[in-house]
Design an enzyme around this catalytic site. Structure first.
Site, short mmCIF file in Angstrom:
data_model
loop_
_atom_site.label_atom_id
_atom_site.label_comp_id
_atom_site.label_asym_id
_atom_site.label_seq_id
_atom_site.Cartn_x
_atom_site.Cartn_y
_atom_site.Cartn_z
N SER A 30 21.96 -22.71 23.29
CA SER A 30 22.20 -23.73 24.33
C SER A 30 23.32 -24.67 23.94
O SER A 30 23.26 -25.31 22.89
CB SER A 30 20.96 -24.59 24.53
N HIS A 61 23.55 -21.81 29.83
CA HIS A 61 23.71 -20.45 29.31
C HIS A 61 24.49 -19.64 30.32
O HIS A 61 24.07 -19.48 31.45
CB HIS A 61 22.35 -19.76 29.15
N HIS A 83 15.10 -15.68 27.01
CA HIS A 83 13.97 -16.38 26.38
C HIS A 83 12.66 -15.89 26.97
O HIS A 83 12.59 -15.55 28.15
CB HIS A 83 14.06 -17.88 26.62
N TYR A 85 10.24 -17.77 27.71
CA TYR A 85 9.76 -18.71 28.73
C TYR A 85 10.37 -18.46 30.10
O TYR A 85 9.88 -18.98 31.10
CB TYR A 85 10.00 -20.17 28.29
N GLU A 86 11.43 -17.68 30.15
CA GLU A 86 12.01 -17.35 31.45
C GLU A 86 11.17 -16.31 32.18
O GLU A 86 11.41 -16.03 33.36
CB GLU A 86 13.44 -16.83 31.28
N ALA A 113 19.71 -24.36 19.68
CA ALA A 113 19.45 -25.79 19.70
C ALA A 113 17.99 -25.97 19.29
O ALA A 113 17.14 -25.17 19.69
CB ALA A 113 19.66 -26.34 21.10
N MET A 211 12.68 -22.65 20.83
CA MET A 211 12.09 -21.67 21.77
C MET A 211 12.82 -20.33 21.76
O MET A 211 12.75 -19.59 22.74
CB MET A 211 12.14 -22.23 23.19
N SER A 212 13.49 -20.01 20.66
CA SER A 212 14.29 -18.76 20.67
C SER A 212 14.38 -18.17 19.27
O SER A 212 13.59 -18.50 18.39
CB SER A 212 15.69 -19.05 21.21
N ASN A 235 17.97 -33.04 18.86
CA ASN A 235 17.09 -34.20 19.10
C ASN A 235 16.02 -34.20 18.02
O ASN A 235 15.79 -33.16 17.38
CB ASN A 235 16.40 -34.05 20.48
N HIS A 247 16.45 -31.85 28.69
CA HIS A 247 17.40 -30.76 28.44
C HIS A 247 18.85 -31.25 28.46
O HIS A 247 19.68 -30.77 27.68
CB HIS A 247 17.19 -29.64 29.46
#
Ligand code: HPA
Length: 272
Positions: A30, A61, A83, A85-86, A113, A211-212, A235, A247
Site C-alpha cells: 500500500s 493499489h 488480500h 480480506y478482499e 504497510a 494484513m498481507s 502508524n 487508511h
C-alpha cells in the site's frame, strides 16, 4: 482447467510479452507502488489481461505487472496485490507469486504497510522482516500438495533469507537509514486490530502487524525462493497512541517514506 494448468497458462501469456526472463520479483505494498515507475524499459501488463489472474480492488493499489530493469537487473514488480480480506480465496491471493516464480525469479522482495507494535518504532520507519507469525488461521498450502512445486511440509526456519537481510542492512547503512528489524504478525483484516489484539501481538513477540505478505512468503518458501521482507511502519498499531487509525493516514505515511524506501530497494537490488 486445474490450478497448475492455470498457472502455466498465465506464465505462457506473460512470457510471450517479455524479452528477458525476470530474475527478481517485487511485491509493492500500500502506497509503495511508486517504485514501479522507476523500472526502465518497462513492459506493463494489467492484471485483467492475464488469463486466470484475480483483479485487485483496494484503494492505493493498482493492478498491474511491470517487467523491466532496476539497478541493471531484470525485475518483475506487482503494483497491487491480493488480500484475503478482499474475499479472494487464499489460492488466488498467492496465484501471482506462483506465476512470478514460474517465470524464473530466484529472489522475491515483499513489501507492505504495517502498524508498529514495538514501542521503539515510529511512523515512517522501515523494518526488515526477520520472521513472521501467521495469526490468520489460513495457509495457502492447505490442500493437496503441488509436488512439482515443493514439499508437503515446508521448513520455515529461514523463511526470510539471512543473506538478503545482511544485504538490506548493509544497503541501509550505506544510505544512512536507521532500519528497524522485527517480526511481522499477519492478521486477516479488514478491521485494524483492537488494542487488546495489539497487546497480544506484543506479548507474542511481534514488532509489527499487517494484513498481507505472509501468504506470498509461505509460497516462495514452498518453491525454494529466497525472500526479503520490508515493512513500512505507517502508524503505531491500535491503542498504542491515543488516536484512531485510518487508511488515508496509512497511505500518506507510506508516500512520505517513498524516497527512503525506493533508494533502499534500489541499493539492495544493486547488491543482490
Ligand atoms: N494494522 C494492520 N495493517 C496495517 C496497519 C495496522 O495498524 N497499518 C498499515 N497496515
Amino acid at each position: 482447467m486445474n490450478y497448475l494448468n492455470k498457472i502455466e497458462e498465465s506464465i505462457r501469456y506473460i512470457r510471450e510479452n517479455l524479452k528477458h526472463a525476470p530474475k527478481l520479483g517485487i511485491v509493492l505494498g500500500s502506497g509503495l507502488g511508486g517504485l514501479g515507475e522507476l523500472i526502465q524499459n518497462p513492459i506493463v501488463i494489467p492484471y485483467e489481461k492475464i488469463p486466470n489472474f484475480p483483479i485487485s480492488t483496494v484503494e492505493g493499489h493498482e493492478g498491474r505487472l511491470i517487467v523491466g530493469e532496476l539497478s541493471g537487473k531484470t525485475v518483475i514488480a506487482m503494483q497491487g496485490r491480493f488480500h484475503l480480506y478482499e474475499g479472494y480465496p487464499i489460492k488466488d491471493v498467492i496465484f501471482p507469486t506462483r506465476v512470478m516464480i514460474g517465470l524464473g525469479i530466484e529472489n522475491l522482495i515483499v513489501t507492505n504497510a504495517a502498524g508498529g507494535v514495538n514501542m521503539e518504532f515510529k511512523p515512517g520507519d522501515l523494518m526488515i522482516i526477520k520472521d513472521h507469525i501467521n495469526y490468520s488461521g489460513e495457509n495457502p498450502l492447505i490442500g493437496p500438495n503441488l509436488d512439482s512445486k515443493g514439499p508437503r511440509f515446508v521448513d520455515m526456519t529461514n523463511a526470510y533469507n539471512k543473506d538478503l537481510i545482511k544485504i538490506a542492512k548493509t544497503a541501509g547503512a550505506k544510505l544512512g537509514l536507521e532500519l528497524k528489524e522485527g517480526v511481522y504478525m499477519w492478521f486477516s483484516g479488514p478491521t485494524y486490530e483492537t488494542p487488546a489484539e495489539v497487546k497480544l501481538a506484543s506479548i507474542l513477540g511481534a514488532d509489527a502487524v499487517g494484513m498481507s505478505t505472509v501468504p506470498e512468503v509461505i509460497v516462495a518458501n514452498h518453491e525454494g525462493i529466497n525472500v526479503l521482507g520490508i515493512s513500512c511502519i505507517t502508524n503505531m498499531a491500535a491503542g498504542i497512541l491515543d488516536e484512531p487509525l485510518n487508511h488515508d493516514d496509512v497511505v500518506k505515511t507510506s508516500l512520505r517514506t517513498r524516497e527512503d524506501f525506493e533508494s533502499l530497494v534500489l541499493e539492495i537490488i544493486n547488491s543482490i
